[in-house]
Design a protein around this motif. Structure first.
Motif, PDB file in Angstrom:
ATOM      1  N   ARG A 124       3.901 -16.944 -12.073  1.00  0.00           N
ATOM      2  CA  ARG A 124       5.221 -17.327 -11.578  1.00  0.00           C
ATOM      3  C   ARG A 124       5.325 -18.781 -11.112  1.00  0.00           C
ATOM      4  N   ALA A 125       4.325 -19.594 -11.383  1.00  0.00           N
ATOM      5  CA  ALA A 125       4.553 -21.039 -11.289  1.00  0.00           C
ATOM      6  C   ALA A 125       5.757 -21.399 -12.161  1.00  0.00           C
ATOM      7  N   PHE A 126       5.968 -20.597 -13.197  1.00  0.00           N
ATOM      8  CA  PHE A 126       7.120 -20.795 -14.087  1.00  0.00           C
ATOM      9  C   PHE A 126       8.427 -20.823 -13.297  1.00  0.00           C
ATOM     10  N   ASP A 127       8.502 -20.028 -12.232  1.00  0.00           N
ATOM     11  CA  ASP A 127       9.746 -19.964 -11.463  1.00  0.00           C
ATOM     12  C   ASP A 127      10.010 -21.218 -10.652  1.00  0.00           C
ATOM     13  N   MET A 128       9.034 -22.114 -10.567  1.00  0.00           N
ATOM     14  CA  MET A 128       9.211 -23.393  -9.880  1.00  0.00           C
ATOM     15  C   MET A 128       9.393 -24.539 -10.875  1.00  0.00           C
ATOM     16  N   ALA A 129       9.462 -24.228 -12.163  1.00  0.00           N
ATOM     17  CA  ALA A 129       9.588 -25.269 -13.183  1.00  0.00           C
ATOM     18  C   ALA A 129      10.984 -25.891 -13.149  1.00  0.00           C
ATOM     19  N   GLY A 151      13.004 -14.926 -13.096  1.00  0.00           N
ATOM     20  CA  GLY A 151      14.221 -15.625 -13.498  1.00  0.00           C
ATOM     21  C   GLY A 151      14.576 -16.735 -12.535  1.00  0.00           C
ATOM     22  N   GLN A 152      13.548 -17.329 -11.900  1.00  0.00           N
ATOM     23  CA  GLN A 152      13.710 -18.416 -10.936  1.00  0.00           C
ATOM     24  C   GLN A 152      14.629 -18.035  -9.782  1.00  0.00           C
ATOM     25  N   GLU A 158      18.075 -10.229  -9.463  1.00  0.00           N
ATOM     26  CA  GLU A 158      18.969 -11.378  -9.310  1.00  0.00           C
ATOM     27  C   GLU A 158      18.788 -12.374 -10.449  1.00  0.00           C
ATOM     28  N   GLY A 159      17.562 -12.493 -10.937  1.00  0.00           N
ATOM     29  CA  GLY A 159      17.293 -13.447 -12.014  1.00  0.00           C
ATOM     30  C   GLY A 159      17.488 -12.896 -13.404  1.00  0.00           C
ATOM     31  N   ALA A 160      17.993 -11.671 -13.515  1.00  0.00           N
ATOM     32  CA  ALA A 160      18.108 -11.009 -14.821  1.00  0.00           C
ATOM     33  C   ALA A 160      18.905 -11.808 -15.853  1.00  0.00           C
ATOM     34  N   PRO A 161      20.021 -12.465 -15.493  1.00  0.00           N
ATOM     35  CA  PRO A 161      20.744 -13.236 -16.514  1.00  0.00           C
ATOM     36  C   PRO A 161      19.888 -14.310 -17.178  1.00  0.00           C
ATOM     37  N   LEU A 162      19.124 -15.054 -16.378  1.00  0.00           N
ATOM     38  CA  LEU A 162      18.253 -16.074 -16.962  1.00  0.00           C
ATOM     39  C   LEU A 162      17.117 -15.427 -17.755  1.00  0.00           C
ATOM     40  N   ILE A 163      16.544 -14.344 -17.233  1.00  0.00           N
ATOM     41  CA  ILE A 163      15.461 -13.674 -17.958  1.00  0.00           C
ATOM     42  C   ILE A 163      15.944 -13.216 -19.324  1.00  0.00           C
TER      43      ILE A 163
END
Length: 253
Positions: A124-129, A151-152, A158-163
């Motif tokens: 989940r470093a990805f979520d800080m990209a 989904g950041q 909550e992040g489902a739209p981005l995922i």
């Protein structure tokens, strides 16, 4: 099609619970209160021996906090990957960013070179990209097998739209795996909203430890700490409940 289930665990009991409940894989960590760090050699070896019927992916993260690492931390991560691979880990979970919020390609290539061809998940470093879609393309270029993301946002729901957009953008090039705040009550919605085919969760529970003598004045950590006499365990009922709810969504009667 029923999704594949990955359970985040920090103990042998957690791995056995996930195995017995029918999960496909565990992410083995330590210090989940810190967001997870590299487990000890003893824990890796014991889990791999005690839970032979489930895939074990080992988290490689030398400390809590940000995902920028100096040369000493990098050397430690390389050695930890080599150790995990040597012990028989099925996969490696890693991640690193630049100060600007991009996937650190040079560092990740060095870490990937130590994996011996094992399956690799970018955590989940990805979520800080800075830019999730640019980060996704960098991970595809690196040859990473999957990315774990909320989904950041505060949780995968909550992040489902981005995922969902990331799942579409990734196609068959890598697996986008939702994780973060996944429960029995929301797992079906997360899968339905994202179109993901893998899901990550911990199903943790807190229980009172067995100590009868207790000193309530001393703390082993900082001021933000949990009860020294409480234990965080993987809940058998929680794991089974999430898997059952997800399968019901995938294969309705």
């Amino acid at each position: 099609m029923s999704p594949r289930f990955e359970v985040c665990v920090d103990s042998v009991d957690g791995a056995l619970t996930a195995q017995d409940a029918g999960a496909h894989r565990v992410e083995l960590c330590s210090a989940l209160f810190e967001g997870g760090v590299t487990p000890s050699v003893g824990l890796m070896e014991t889990v791999l021996g005690a839970a032979p019927d489930i895939e074990v992916n080992v988290l490689i993260r030398p400390r809590g906090g940000d995902f920028l690492y100096d040369r000493h931390e990098t050397s430690a991560m390389v050695r930890d990957i080599e150790t995990a691979v040597g012990l028989g880990a099925h996969g490696i979970v890693l991640g690193a960013l630049t100060a600007e919020g991009d996937v650190d390609l040079a560092l990740c290539r060095r870490l990937l070179a130590a994996t011996g061809g094992r399956s690799v998940t970018f955590h989940r470093a990805f979520d800080m990209a800075r830019d999730p879609f640019e980060a996704l393309e960098r991970l595809v270029g690196l040859g990473v097998d999957r990315v774990l993301t909320s989904g950041q946002d505060v949780s995968a729901l909550e992040g489902a739209p981005l995922i969902a957009r990331l799942v579409e953008a990734a196609g068959d090039r890598l697996v986008v795996m939702p994780g973060g705040g996944v429960t029995e009550r929301n797992v079906a919605r997360v899968l339905r909203l994202t179109g993901a085919r893998e899901i990550h969760f911990s199903a943790g529970m807190t229980v009172d430890g067995p100590a009868t003598h207790r000193n309530s004045r001393a703390l082993m950590g900082g001021t933000l700490s949990r009860n020294e006499y409480a234990r965080r365990l993987t809940s058998p009922a929680g794991v089974r409940g999430i898997i059952t709810a997800a399968r019901a969504e995938a294969d309705p009667a």
